[in-house]
Scaffold this active site. Structure first.
Site, PDB file in Angstrom:
ATOM      1  N   ILE A   7       3.078 -12.687  -9.239  1.00 49.95           N
ATOM      2  CA  ILE A   7       3.919 -13.844  -8.244  1.00 49.95           C
ATOM      3  C   ILE A   7       5.362 -13.403  -8.469  1.00 49.95           C
ATOM      4  O   ILE A   7       5.956 -13.579  -9.591  1.00 49.95           O
ATOM      5  CB  ILE A   7       3.658 -15.362  -8.831  1.00 49.95           C
ATOM      6  CG1 ILE A   7       2.217 -15.608  -8.297  1.00 49.95           C
ATOM      7  CG2 ILE A   7       4.739 -16.166  -7.779  1.00 49.95           C
ATOM      8  CD1 ILE A   7       2.221 -17.278  -8.430  1.00 49.95           C
ATOM      9  N   ASP A   8       5.985 -12.780  -7.317  1.00 50.91           N
ATOM     10  CA  ASP A   8       7.420 -12.203  -7.513  1.00 50.91           C
ATOM     11  C   ASP A   8       8.230 -13.878  -7.023  1.00 50.91           C
ATOM     12  O   ASP A   8       7.789 -14.140  -5.787  1.00 50.91           O
ATOM     13  CB  ASP A   8       7.688 -11.316  -6.698  1.00 50.91           C
ATOM     14  CG  ASP A   8       9.054 -10.741  -6.487  1.00 50.91           C
ATOM     15  OD1 ASP A   8       9.693 -11.044  -7.553  1.00 50.91           O
ATOM     16  OD2 ASP A   8       9.484 -10.357  -5.550  1.00 50.91           O
ATOM     17  N   ASP A  10       0.239 -16.987 -11.833  1.00 50.00           N
ATOM     18  CA  ASP A  10       0.736 -15.712 -12.269  1.00 50.00           C
ATOM     19  C   ASP A  10      -0.586 -14.876 -12.978  1.00 50.00           C
ATOM     20  O   ASP A  10      -0.830 -13.804 -12.734  1.00 50.00           O
ATOM     21  CB  ASP A  10       1.808 -15.724 -13.394  1.00 50.00           C
ATOM     22  CG  ASP A  10       3.112 -15.869 -12.806  1.00 50.00           C
ATOM     23  OD1 ASP A  10       3.313 -15.747 -11.641  1.00 50.00           O
ATOM     24  OD2 ASP A  10       4.042 -16.078 -13.673  1.00 50.00           O
ATOM     25  N   ASP A  30       3.516  -7.394  -9.419  1.00 43.71           N
ATOM     26  CA  ASP A  30       3.988  -8.503  -9.596  1.00 43.71           C
ATOM     27  C   ASP A  30       3.032  -9.665  -9.168  1.00 43.71           C
ATOM     28  O   ASP A  30       3.018  -9.774  -7.953  1.00 43.71           O
ATOM     29  CB  ASP A  30       5.408  -8.856  -8.989  1.00 43.71           C
ATOM     30  CG  ASP A  30       6.162  -9.881  -9.865  1.00 43.71           C
ATOM     31  OD1 ASP A  30       5.461 -10.726 -10.337  1.00 43.71           O
ATOM     32  OD2 ASP A  30       7.535  -9.963  -9.774  1.00 43.71           O
ATOM     33  N   THR A  46       8.845 -16.808  -8.839  1.00 43.71           N
ATOM     34  CA  THR A  46       8.189 -17.798  -9.315  1.00 43.71           C
ATOM     35  C   THR A  46       9.039 -19.080  -9.093  1.00 43.71           C
ATOM     36  O   THR A  46       8.417 -20.280  -8.975  1.00 43.71           O
ATOM     37  CB  THR A  46       7.911 -17.474 -10.916  1.00 43.71           C
ATOM     38  OG1 THR A  46       9.125 -17.298 -11.574  1.00 43.71           O
ATOM     39  CG2 THR A  46       7.048 -16.531 -11.221  1.00 43.71           C
ATOM     40  N   ASP A  60       9.370  -5.501  -9.467  1.00 46.21           N
ATOM     41  CA  ASP A  60      10.217  -6.435  -8.186  1.00 46.21           C
ATOM     42  C   ASP A  60      10.622  -5.469  -7.188  1.00 46.21           C
ATOM     43  O   ASP A  60      11.240  -6.003  -6.283  1.00 46.21           O
ATOM     44  CB  ASP A  60      11.282  -6.853  -9.197  1.00 46.21           C
ATOM     45  CG  ASP A  60      11.036  -8.092 -10.066  1.00 46.21           C
ATOM     46  OD1 ASP A  60      10.067  -8.777  -9.694  1.00 46.21           O
ATOM     47  OD2 ASP A  60      11.689  -8.242 -11.105  1.00 46.21           O
ATOM     48  N   GLU A  93       3.320  -7.365 -14.589  1.00 51.86           N
ATOM     49  CA  GLU A  93       4.342  -8.219 -15.432  1.00 51.86           C
ATOM     50  C   GLU A  93       3.976  -8.866 -16.459  1.00 51.86           C
ATOM     51  O   GLU A  93       4.420  -8.894 -17.544  1.00 51.86           O
ATOM     52  CB  GLU A  93       5.050  -9.147 -14.302  1.00 51.86           C
ATOM     53  CG  GLU A  93       6.367  -9.857 -14.980  1.00 51.86           C
ATOM     54  CD  GLU A  93       7.142 -10.666 -14.240  1.00 51.86           C
ATOM     55  OE1 GLU A  93       6.731 -10.913 -12.802  1.00 51.86           O
ATOM     56  OE2 GLU A  93       8.101 -11.311 -14.490  1.00 51.86           O
TER      57      GLU A  93
HETATM   58  P1  AMP Z   1      14.969 -12.964  -6.276  1.00 50.24           P
HETATM   59  O1  AMP Z   1      13.798 -14.018  -5.873  1.00 50.24           O
HETATM   60  O2  AMP Z   1      15.162 -11.893  -5.406  1.00 50.24           O
HETATM   61  O3  AMP Z   1      16.186 -13.272  -7.152  1.00 50.24           O
HETATM   62  O4  AMP Z   1      13.937 -12.158  -7.425  1.00 50.24           O
HETATM   63  C1  AMP Z   1      13.043 -12.597  -8.287  1.00 50.24           C
HETATM   64  C2  AMP Z   1      13.083 -11.670  -9.570  1.00 50.24           C
HETATM   65  O5  AMP Z   1      14.348 -11.664 -10.046  1.00 50.24           O
HETATM   66  C3  AMP Z   1      12.165 -12.263 -10.699  1.00 50.24           C
HETATM   67  O6  AMP Z   1      11.094 -11.540 -10.438  1.00 50.24           O
HETATM   68  C4  AMP Z   1      12.719 -11.444 -11.680  1.00 50.24           C
HETATM   69  O7  AMP Z   1      12.141 -10.436 -12.544  1.00 50.24           O
HETATM   70  C5  AMP Z   1      14.069 -11.089 -11.374  1.00 50.24           C
HETATM   71  N1  AMP Z   1      15.340 -11.297 -12.355  1.00 50.24           N
HETATM   72  C6  AMP Z   1      15.564 -12.137 -13.329  1.00 50.24           C
HETATM   73  N2  AMP Z   1      16.661 -12.154 -13.840  1.00 50.24           N
HETATM   74  C7  AMP Z   1      17.424 -11.308 -13.275  1.00 50.24           C
HETATM   75  C8  AMP Z   1      18.899 -11.059 -13.136  1.00 50.24           C
HETATM   76  N3  AMP Z   1      19.602 -11.400 -13.992  1.00 50.24           N
HETATM   77  N4  AMP Z   1      19.254 -10.108 -12.224  1.00 50.24           N
HETATM   78  C9  AMP Z   1      18.131  -9.649 -11.225  1.00 50.24           C
HETATM   79  N5  AMP Z   1      17.297 -10.208 -10.998  1.00 50.24           N
HETATM   80  C10 AMP Z   1      16.705 -11.032 -12.017  1.00 50.24           C
HETATM   81 MG    MG Z   2       9.171 -10.809  -9.645  1.00 51.07          MG
END
Ligand code: AMP
Ligand code: MG
Length: 331
Positions: free
Chosen positions: A125-126, A47, A123, A128, A274, A70
């Site tokens: 690393i989206d 990251d 981001d 993680t 994101d 981020e």
């Molecule tokens: P995903 O892999 O689509 O679930 O998305 C990952 C992203 O979800 C991460 O980068 C976080 O910033 C974000 N994230 C963290 N907590 C939550 C939450 N409670 N609801 C939605 N997204 C979240």
């Molecule tokens: Mg992310």
């Protein structure tokens, strides 16, 4: 065809390719089966190294453009993080020869830019958790001008032929430019053939292929079930980490992408990094992106989408049916 004459577009493609390569190197060299699952050190190193590289490159190329990233380096400046900072510096120095621990921290902190009239959001690393599992993750960069995403780029190292995506095993890069279209190419540095992205033409809700987070805590699983029942959807949702889901939707490999509000965090607001790059890629591929109430995403509210709740993205054809189903289940 993608026009790479615009310096911002060329910059975004080149730097996302480099940052994706860097995080792949961290993964190859640090994420071994010997590491316990909750050991976050590889993701920390990746990251921070990714954000340092993009921060540095943006400053070199467009010194006046703010970066909203981020990460920040406050944790890394703690003496206890000395080893991690040294590892980060070592990875970054493969790309920037003058890297030192202090400079790396200052490049990471460039991500504290103010979201103003024009800025980039990153981001590094989206997804993680996907990165740690060896599943999907993305390097996500977008240019936002007057509240509208103008350019979005996603580097997805693990979206490969196996996912019926781009040729070659080097991963996928997706790019969109507002008003010009969306394309897919290889993450390989010397490939410059771009394939246009186009959403699916599925118009019957029962035939929709749903996309959802792999992490149950980022969405609402039981509501996704109710939603699927409401639309009489027959196929099991695809569970995938990161904005790679937006690439699948833009490529016509999925039809509806839902981010419902987790019961554990009902007041969660999406972070701009994101959603910015992924949302323009879907829109420019002919799809539609809104929040769960059908409201356009508002990128003028700072680092979060404060004026939106959750996300609904679709191929466009299914959007109003999906909104109606969301109302019916009170999502
Ligand atoms: P995903 O892999 O689509 O679930 O998305 C990952 C992203 O979800 C991460 O980068 C976080 O910033 C974000 N994230 C963290 N907590 C939550 C939450 N409670 N609801 C939605 N997204 C979240
Ligand atoms: Mg992310």
């Amino acid at each position: 065809m993608l026009n790479l004459d615009r310096p911002e577009t060329k910059f975004a493609v080149d730097i996302v390719r480099q940052a994706s390569q860097l995080v792949k190197q961290v993964q190859a060299e640090m994420v071994s089966p010997a590491l316990t699952k909750d050991d976050r050190s590889p993701v920390t190193v990746a990251d921070f190294a990714s954000q340092a590289l993009v921060g540095w490159a943006l400053k070199e190329t467009f010194p006046d453009h703010p970066l909203v990233g981020e990460e920040d380096a406050s944790e890394l400046r703690q003496p206890i993080r000395k080893l991690a900072l040294e590892q980060i510096t070592q990875f970054v120095s493969r790309y920037i020869s003058q890297a030192t621990p202090e400079k790396v921290c200052s490049w990471i902190d460039l991500g504290a830019g103010k979201p103003t009239k024009l800025f980039w959001t990153l981001d590094p690393i989206d997804g993680t958790k996907g990165f740690l599992r060896g599943d999907q993750y993305a390097v996500a960069l977008a240019l936002i001008v007057e509240g509208q995403v103008q350019i979005g780029v996603l580097g997805c190292p693990n979206l490969t032929e196996g996912n019926q995506l781009v040729a070659g095993g080097k991963g996928t890069l997706a790019i969109a430019v507002r008003g010009e279209g969306a394309w897919l190419t290889s993450l390989e540095a010397d490939v410059d053939s771009y394939q246009p992205l186009l959403v699916s033409d599925i118009a019957i809700p029962a035939q929709a292929r749903l996309l959802r987070s792999l992490e149950s805590e980022h969405t609402n699983i039981s509501q996704i079930d109710y939603f699927a029942q409401e639309l009489e959807v027959e196929i099991e949702p695809v569970r995938m980490d990161s904005q790679a889901k937006y690439v699948l939707l833009a490529f016509g490999k999925g039809d509806l992408y839902l981010r419902l509000l987790s019961p554990k965090q009902p007041d969660y607001r999406e972070r701009i990094w994101d959603q910015a790059a992924g949302s323009i890629i879907v829109e420019e591929a002919g799809g539609q992106v809104s929040d769960l109430h059908g409201k356009a995403l508002d990128f003028t509210a700072g680092r979060m989408l404060l004026n939106n709740r959750g996300i609904l993205a679709s191929n466009g054809l299914l959007h109003s049916d999906a909104l109606q189903a969301l109302r019916a289940i009170n999502a």
